[in-house]
Design a protein around this motif. Sequence first.
Motif, PDB file in Angstrom:
ATOM      1  N   ARG A   2       0.787  -1.246   0.000  1.00 22.35           N
ATOM      2  CA  ARG A   2       0.000   0.000   0.000  1.00 22.35           C
ATOM      3  C   ARG A   2       0.811   1.284   0.000  1.00 22.35           C
ATOM      4  O   ARG A   2       0.261   2.341  -0.245  1.00 22.35           O
ATOM      5  N   TYR A   3       2.126   1.233   0.320  1.00 24.14           N
ATOM      6  CA  TYR A   3       2.913   2.482   0.252  1.00 24.14           C
ATOM      7  C   TYR A   3       3.079   2.933  -1.197  1.00 24.14           C
ATOM      8  O   TYR A   3       3.454   4.071  -1.448  1.00 24.14           O
ATOM      9  N   LEU A   4       2.815   2.052  -2.171  1.00 21.58           N
ATOM     10  CA  LEU A   4       2.948   2.404  -3.590  1.00 21.58           C
ATOM     11  C   LEU A   4       1.596   2.822  -4.181  1.00 21.58           C
ATOM     12  O   LEU A   4       0.645   2.022  -4.171  1.00 21.58           O
ATOM     13  N   PRO A   5       1.500   4.058  -4.728  1.00 23.37           N
ATOM     14  CA  PRO A   5       0.230   4.481  -5.344  1.00 23.37           C
ATOM     15  C   PRO A   5      -0.218   3.545  -6.466  1.00 23.37           C
ATOM     16  O   PRO A   5      -1.417   3.306  -6.630  1.00 23.37           O
ATOM     17  N   HIS A  63      11.321  -6.363   9.064  1.00 23.06           N
ATOM     18  CA  HIS A  63       9.939  -6.817   8.896  1.00 23.06           C
ATOM     19  C   HIS A  63       9.366  -6.032   7.726  1.00 23.06           C
ATOM     20  O   HIS A  63      10.103  -5.258   7.102  1.00 23.06           O
ATOM     21  N   GLY A  64       8.095  -6.202   7.411  1.00 15.82           N
ATOM     22  CA  GLY A  64       7.529  -5.596   6.209  1.00 15.82           C
ATOM     23  C   GLY A  64       7.509  -4.074   6.225  1.00 15.82           C
ATOM     24  O   GLY A  64       7.371  -3.451   7.281  1.00 15.82           O
ATOM     25  N   ILE A  65       7.630  -3.480   5.011  1.00 21.03           N
ATOM     26  CA  ILE A  65       7.497  -2.032   4.866  1.00 21.03           C
ATOM     27  C   ILE A  65       6.038  -1.659   5.160  1.00 21.03           C
ATOM     28  O   ILE A  65       5.120  -2.410   4.846  1.00 21.03           O
ATOM     29  N   THR A  66       5.833  -0.509   5.804  1.00 21.30           N
ATOM     30  CA  THR A  66       4.483  -0.113   6.245  1.00 21.30           C
ATOM     31  C   THR A  66       3.841   0.843   5.226  1.00 21.30           C
ATOM     32  O   THR A  66       4.544   1.525   4.473  1.00 21.30           O
ATOM     33  N   PRO A  67       2.497   0.912   5.219  1.00 21.74           N
ATOM     34  CA  PRO A  67       1.787   1.704   4.198  1.00 21.74           C
ATOM     35  C   PRO A  67       2.111   3.195   4.225  1.00 21.74           C
ATOM     36  O   PRO A  67       1.948   3.867   3.219  1.00 21.74           O
ATOM     37  N   GLU A  68       2.584   3.730   5.347  1.00 23.64           N
ATOM     38  CA  GLU A  68       2.790   5.176   5.469  1.00 23.64           C
ATOM     39  C   GLU A  68       4.127   5.642   4.905  1.00 23.64           C
ATOM     40  O   GLU A  68       4.377   6.851   4.834  1.00 23.64           O
ATOM     41  N   VAL A  69       5.017   4.727   4.544  1.00 14.86           N
ATOM     42  CA  VAL A  69       6.352   5.115   4.059  1.00 14.86           C
ATOM     43  C   VAL A  69       6.238   5.798   2.688  1.00 14.86           C
ATOM     44  O   VAL A  69       5.482   5.365   1.824  1.00 14.86           O
ATOM     45  N   LYS A  70       7.015   6.893   2.518  1.00  7.98           N
ATOM     46  CA  LYS A  70       7.059   7.565   1.211  1.00  7.98           C
ATOM     47  C   LYS A  70       7.889   6.714   0.244  1.00  7.98           C
ATOM     48  O   LYS A  70       9.006   6.312   0.581  1.00  7.98           O
TER      49      LYS A  70
END
Length: 355
Positions: A31-34, A328-335
């Motif tokens: 989800r961090y990727l548009p 651990h996994g990258i989170t949705p809020e990361v740019k």
Amino acid sequence: MTDLKNDRFLRALLKQPVDVTPVWMMRQAGRYLPEYRASRAKAGDFMSLCKNAEFACEVTLQPLDRFPQLDAAILFSDILTIPDAMGQGLYFETGEGPRFKKVVSTLADIEALPIPDPQKDLGYVMNAVSTIRRELNGRVPLIGFSGSPWTLATYMVEGGSSKDFRKTKAMLYDTPQAMHLLLDKLAQSVTSYLNGQILAGAQAVQIFDTWGGNLSSAAYQEFSLAYMRKIVSGLIREHEGRKVPVILFTKNGGLWLESIADAGADALGLDWTCDLGEARRRVGNKVALQGNMDPTVLYANPEAIRTEVKRILASYGKGSGHVFNLGHGITPEVKPEHAGAFISAVHEFSGQYHE
Ligand code: CP3
């Protein structure tokens, strides 16, 4: 037959020499990727992305197109496909994570669980793997994955995510023989599921033991590690003329690295609570290591991210056997630009650690 243009990920897992340290990110398609959010809107929901090979392939390739320095692709799917195929009825409630229509509570429930056939019951995952392999066309290796039996059992017994694993722990201590039967069925299911992925084209596999670190030392050995060892011993280890490396990732497993290194896998995934250099000394030559930047570092500015990448590279030191990843996994809020800064820093600063 395997015509790989970039194999440094596979080489590092086998401790063979590389030019720079390979890098990928857990949850790199997300989800961090548009562009991921757009594909998910088009598909309707998360499980429709997973169940349609074209969509699964599209989102798997998105991070590679955006960040050409990534050294591996990971199948887009979920660990909960196995319980779903066992008839538990997986669904996702928006904002609440995964849920199951049926919950496993009694020995009778466990006895009734079928062992899924990868082709018949999880054919959509096998199709996704072969479609992605074809579309990757040798750019980078494809990673297949599964949850560990213990981690899958927590979702099946709790009926979804949990903070304290109340029902699962009660079952483990009240009726250990029932828990062992459940874990044994899951180990058989995971073995044939991963072998199916390997035959369909996965070039390395990772077992996610996200909740193993929540067990006592003794319970970890008996209820999580023992089943992962059993799976590893049943996996196809060579396919298309190449070794198929196996990575075990127990989150919060830092206290048990020596015994995890003895389970027969090629590499261990590490979360950020352990020092990479110290972990390397503890496991010796037995396994390669994958990790271990705290994913929340990606909330900081690119300069801070680059500094942390340099620190982790220095902590591992010279030589092959390190795959850079998050802990651990990258989170949705990361740019997305911050993820990009992380990925390029790994290649930029790691040349000096290799001959
Ligand atoms: O790493 C990758 O890019 C591959 C894809 C992948 C997903 N889930 C996609 C996903 C992988 C490897 C997983 C593994 C997974 N799934 C684990 C083990 C690894 C970990 O992160 O600990 C676990 C525990 C699950 C179970 C699961 N699936 C949960 C708890 C959730 C909800 C979490 C959340 O952030 O909302 C999922 C859903 C899920 N799996 C998403 C993705 C991209 C988010 C779905 C969405 O788009 O809304």
